[in-house]
Design an enzyme around this catalytic site. Structure first.
Site, PDB file in Angstrom:
ATOM      1  N   LYS A 150      44.847  35.335  35.489  1.00  0.00           N
ATOM      2  CA  LYS A 150      43.653  35.591  36.290  1.00  0.00           C
ATOM      3  C   LYS A 150      44.010  36.558  37.417  1.00  0.00           C
ATOM      4  CE  LYS A 150      39.920  33.196  38.780  1.00  0.00           C
ATOM      5  NZ  LYS A 150      38.887  33.971  38.084  1.00  0.00           N
ATOM      6  N   HIS A 173      44.197  27.890  37.915  1.00  0.00           N
ATOM      7  CA  HIS A 173      43.912  28.745  36.766  1.00  0.00           C
ATOM      8  C   HIS A 173      45.195  29.205  36.094  1.00  0.00           C
ATOM      9  CE1 HIS A 173      39.889  29.015  38.597  1.00  0.00           C
ATOM     10  NE2 HIS A 173      39.477  29.433  37.418  1.00  0.00           N
TER      11      HIS A 173
END
EC number: 1.17.1.8
Length: 245
Positions: A137, A133
């Site tokens: 995040k 990611h």
């Protein structure tokens, strides 16, 4: 028209949700709430379904408030634990007919990858999960990866399979987080959005299952599906697969 309020409307996902709602012919935006707004402003007189893309710290309180207000919830915020889910279930017991839907991932590709991994798990000696990611995040590993690992472990248990082979011995070894015997690895890298790879291996062969979401728009069909289905399954539902299969 389905009246939809959005909590976290100014965030990255919330902004995309609002855009999708405005483009949907059967929905209209109701209240758009930011981090300083009171979720108790949402009630059945102005909202049919509330969508929550806030933060792990705020989501439980938001959800319990919306249950108390009598409004269906669709939640994409991560950070759920068994204890938190139990609190939601207890609150819903006092409001029969109300629904709370939580999706670790709204991308159709990710939901299908999770299903494929569970189907394949019993046929492979080894399996590991790698999620990748963007560095903004806040949680790691992702809720999607944890769910995939749990699904793999459950499939292996049902097939009567034992522990996976791993000769690693040194005390400072880095092998990721272990979820029900499945190793889960998290990558945070600028330039990524949301990606997951499931690696499965046998002697002489390997299977790779990969799902890539390059833009947040990929989550919107799943969000809109969940909004349309809100209330169709009373109580707590976790996972978009309940609406797909």
């Amino acid at each position: 028209m389905i009246r939809v309020s959005v909590l976290g409307a100014g965030g990255r996902m919330g902004t995309e949700v609002v855009r999708a709602l405005n483009d949907a012919q059967d929905m209209q935006t109701a209240l758009l709430l930011g981090p300083d707004d009171d979720p108790a402003a949402i009630n059945p007189s102005n909202t049919d379904v509330a969508v929550d893309f806030t933060s792990p710290d705020a989501v439980l309180g938001n959800t319990l408030t919306l249950i108390g207000q009598g409004v269906h919830s669709v939640i994409g915020t991560t950070g759920w634990t068994k204890e938190r889910l139990d609190q939601v279930k207890q609150a819903l017991d006092e409001h029969p007919g109300l629904s709370v839907f939580i999706a670790p991932n709204f991308a159709i590709s990710a939901v299908l990858a999770d299903r494929f991994a569970a189907m394949a798990a019993r046929y492979f000696e080894s399996a590991e999960v790698i999620e990748m990611h963007h560095p903004d995040k806040v949680d790691a590993p992702s809720g999607t990866a944890l769910g995939t690992a749990s699904a793999i472990a459950e499939a292996r248990r049902k097939a009567g399979m034992g522990p996976m082979p791993d000769a690693t011995q040194q005390p400072d070894a880095s092998r990721g987080r272990v979820v029900d015997g499945v190793h889960v690895h998290a990558v945070r890298l600028r330039g990524l959005n949301a990606h997951e790879e499931v690696l499965m291996g046998n002697p002489g062969e390997q299977l790779t299952i990969r799902a890539d979401s390059f833009e947040r728009v990929s989550f919107m069909p799943g969000v809109l599906l969940a909004v349309r289905r809100a209330g169709s399954i009373p109580g707590l539902t976790v996972g978009l697969d309940h609406y797909l299969f």
